[in-house]
Design a protein around this motif. Structure first.
Motif, PDB file in Angstrom:
ATOM      1  N   ASP A 334       0.840  -1.195   0.000  1.00 14.06           N
ATOM      2  CA  ASP A 334       0.000   0.000   0.000  1.00 14.06           C
ATOM      3  C   ASP A 334       0.872   1.241   0.000  1.00 14.06           C
ATOM      4  O   ASP A 334       2.020   1.221   0.466  1.00 14.06           O
ATOM      5  CB  ASP A 334      -0.897   0.012   1.248  1.00 14.06           C
ATOM      6  CG  ASP A 334      -1.923  -1.112   1.227  1.00 14.06           C
ATOM      7  OD1 ASP A 334      -2.554  -1.305   0.178  1.00 14.06           O
ATOM      8  OD2 ASP A 334      -2.074  -1.785   2.262  1.00 14.06           O
ATOM      9  N   SER A 338      -2.019   5.374   2.485  1.00  9.43           N
ATOM     10  CA  SER A 338      -3.247   4.595   2.306  1.00  9.43           C
ATOM     11  C   SER A 338      -4.011   4.501   3.620  1.00  9.43           C
ATOM     12  O   SER A 338      -3.423   4.402   4.699  1.00  9.43           O
ATOM     13  CB  SER A 338      -2.920   3.198   1.799  1.00  9.43           C
ATOM     14  OG  SER A 338      -2.331   3.255   0.520  1.00  9.43           O
ATOM     15  N   THR A 416      -6.251   0.932   1.487  1.00 12.18           N
ATOM     16  CA  THR A 416      -5.457  -0.284   1.689  1.00 12.18           C
ATOM     17  C   THR A 416      -6.091  -1.447   0.932  1.00 12.18           C
ATOM     18  O   THR A 416      -7.308  -1.545   0.825  1.00 12.18           O
ATOM     19  CB  THR A 416      -5.359  -0.650   3.178  1.00 12.18           C
ATOM     20  OG1 THR A 416      -6.666  -0.922   3.689  1.00 12.18           O
ATOM     21  CG2 THR A 416      -4.720   0.478   3.968  1.00 12.18           C
TER      22      THR A 416
END
Length: 590
Positions: A334, A338, A416
């Motif tokens: 990520d 995120s 995410t």
């Protein structure tokens, strides 16, 4: 099949060794104990050998039989102590090897869970399994059998050298003259065997990949009568690994006999030189010559062991490098900023999205679409038009080249992956079921689901009836990938699993393709309730399943060429109308 071509050269052996040492180094207490017991064994060997020389000079030569019996009892006790010490060393090393291989296997498996889908698309699953099993087993075997030999060998070499120098520096120097010849010969042989051991590990990965693929596709092999071709291909791969293994083991096997020949010459030279020294009246006895020869044998033995296990070490390093290659792959990650989003509503938007798998040919070009919360969007088009690619991008399995994909106004790059995928349920054309009970397979969609919720989801998917007809109902254990169920039944379980996940976005990728028409009608009724309040994307070749979609997108060559409702697209008499009519008008009289 993705055959993996292995390099015939270790890329960075020093780095591979350092990484292995880091794993082994975490077991410091056991390593210290092994070192202590190796020292004990070496000391017993040194003093035991010295006593053998004393027996010749002080007991056998003088005829002192009572003293001979006593010293023999002492030697037996010392040898028993050395045996016990060696047993403890080996037991500790087996534990270190097993724990080390377990740690490596754990790290590799965890890394495989975070690799992007692209990696699995370009690597044979059999080869990955080979790295997870055969290569790590090779490391384990080498550690358990070789590391103790290395540690005890080094201690033995140092101890015996000191003992020989203290006893007779002249004979010691004579005995050491052949060591450089042994080392040079071994290095020459290793130069030829290293590429062979690396090729052997690569061929083993290819063989496992081929076996895995053929076993999975055995039905297709039988249907198309390809048994003989499959046998020939397997035979070729099998011959390749056999050839590389024979060459590697045969050439490396030369080291033992060559080293033994050199060692025997060394003992002969020592015996002759010792005899000459005694005849010349030098301060050397028969017992000293005898002891030096024994010391030299004990000195050469660990050197030979270290040189002989070099082939095993090469195989382990080749396997370790293959394992670390996977560990070094870039994982799915990520972005730093995120955020976790728990309650996505399902407002999906794609703006000027472009994507290509290999940066050479665009799969999607300027894709724009909006799906409001609760809407059903159907995507149709010929094979290879990019339908499934859109679904992969929505799940962040791949990263777009340009454009923007958002859900509820949030760019999915800023969400995410875990929270995004929890909000999306997918039913694929080729479903996968695990070798556990039906109940646990359904619970995979929601690990916190109760038995009542599982049965409710199964009823919505129209799967409850056939589940209850199974031998143990919901507790029936499925065979590999649900092999004891029909394709349609497996698909129904997959749909029930998606229902149970209760996500805000639902993706049906040819979800009813393997279901008969009668079952399909029942499924459609269940789907109406399932899709209420959810944003649904349907990919379908059977266009009867998407008549009631809020919007239909016709995709061709990676571009949306038509969009509208079913009736609107039929009235426009374009691509979709032709596609629809080709399926139904001629066959069903519509």
């Amino acid at each position: 099949m993705h055959m993996v071509k292995s390099n015939e050269k270790l890329n960075n052996p020093k780095e591979t060794i350092n990484r292995l040492l880091k794993y082994i180094g975490s077991k410091k207490a056991s390593l210290i104990l092994i070192f202590v017991f190796c020292v004990i064994t070496t000391l017993v060997s040194i003093f035991g050998t010295k006593l053998n020389g004393d027996i010749v000079d002080n007991y056998i030569a003088t005829g002192n039989m009572s003293g001979l019996y006593k010293i023999c009892i002492i030697l037996i006790a010392m040898y028993l102590a050395a045996t016990a010490s060696t047993f403890v060393q080996n037991r500790l090393m087996v534990g270190i090897a097993q724990k080390t291989s377990s740690d490596i296997r754990k790290d590799l498996y965890e890394k495989m869970q975070h690799l992007p889908l692209k990696y699995y698309d370009t690597h044979s699953s059999g080869d990955l399994m080979s790295r997870l099993t055969n290569d790590i087993d090779n490391i384990n075997m080498t550690l358990s059998q070789s590391i103790t030999q290395l540690i005890s060998g080094v201690i033995n070499i140092i101890g015996m050298l000191i003992a020989m120098l203290m006893l007779s520096p002249q004979l010691t120097i004579i005995g050491l003259l052949t060591i450089p010849i042994t080392i040079m010969g071994t290095r020459t042989i290793m130069k030829y065997t290293q590429p062979l051991f690396i090729k052997k590990q690569g061929d083993l990965g290819n063989l496992n990949g081929y076996i895995e693929e053929m076993v999975s596709g055995q039905k297709a092999v039988l249907l198309f009568g390809q048994e003989e071709n499959v046998k020939k291909e397997f035979d070729n791969i099998n011959k390749s690994i056999t050839k590389s293994a024979i060459l590697a083991d045969a050439i490396s096997g030369c080291m033992g006999p060559i080293n033994n020949f050199i060692n025997n010459l060394t003992y002969l030279v020592l015996a002759v030189c010792g005899g000459v020294f005694i005849l010349k009246g030098m301060d050397i006895s028969v017992g000293i010559v005898f002891t030096i020869i024994l010391y030299m044998r004990n000195f050469n033995q660990p050197i030979n062991q270290i040189l002989n296990i070099s082939n095993t070490l090469q195989g382990a390093l080749a396997g370790a490098e293959r394992v670390f290659e996977v560990m070094d792959e870039n994982p799915e990650m990520d972005k730093d900023n995120s955020v976790v989003v728990d309650n996505l509503q399902g407002e999906v938007k794609l703006e000027k999205v472009e994507f290509s798998y290999n940066n050479d040919k665009k799969i999607l070009n300027n894709i724009n679409l909006t799906a409001h919360k609760g809407q059903t969007i159907a995507i149709v088009g010929p094979t290879g038009s990019g339908k499934t690619t859109i679904i992969n991008l929505l799940n962040k399995f791949y990263t777009i080249d340009s454009g923007r994909i958002s859900i509820d106004g949030k760019n999915i790059d800023d969400i995410t992956m875990e929270s995004l995928r929890k909000s999306v349920s997918v039913v694929l054309q080729d479903t996968y079921l695990f070798s556990v009970s039906v109940r646990e397979n359904l619970r995979y969609g929601n690990l916190n689901a109760t038995d009542e919720e599982i049965e409710k989801a199964a009823k919505l998917a129209n799967a409850h009836h056939f589940i209850m007809q199974l031998e143990d109902g919901y507790d029936t254990v499925l065979s590999d990938n649900g092999g004891n169920l029909s394709q349609g039944q497996r698909q129904l379980l997959s749909i029930a699993r998606a229902i149970l996940s209760n996500s805000s976005i639902l993706i049906l990728d040819e979800a009813t393709s393997s279901i008969d028409t009668r079952t399909e009608v029942a499924i459609q009724e269940a789907m109406v309730n399932l899709m209420k309040g959810k944003t649904t994307f349907i990919i379908a070749h059977r266009l009867s399943t998407i008549r009631n979609a809020d919007k239909i997108l016709a995709l061709k060559d990676g571009e949306i060429i038509e969009r509208g409702t079913h009736d609107e697209l039929l009235q426009s008499d374009g691509f979709y109308a032709n596609l629809y009519n080709s399926q139904f008008r001629s066959g069903l009289g519509i």
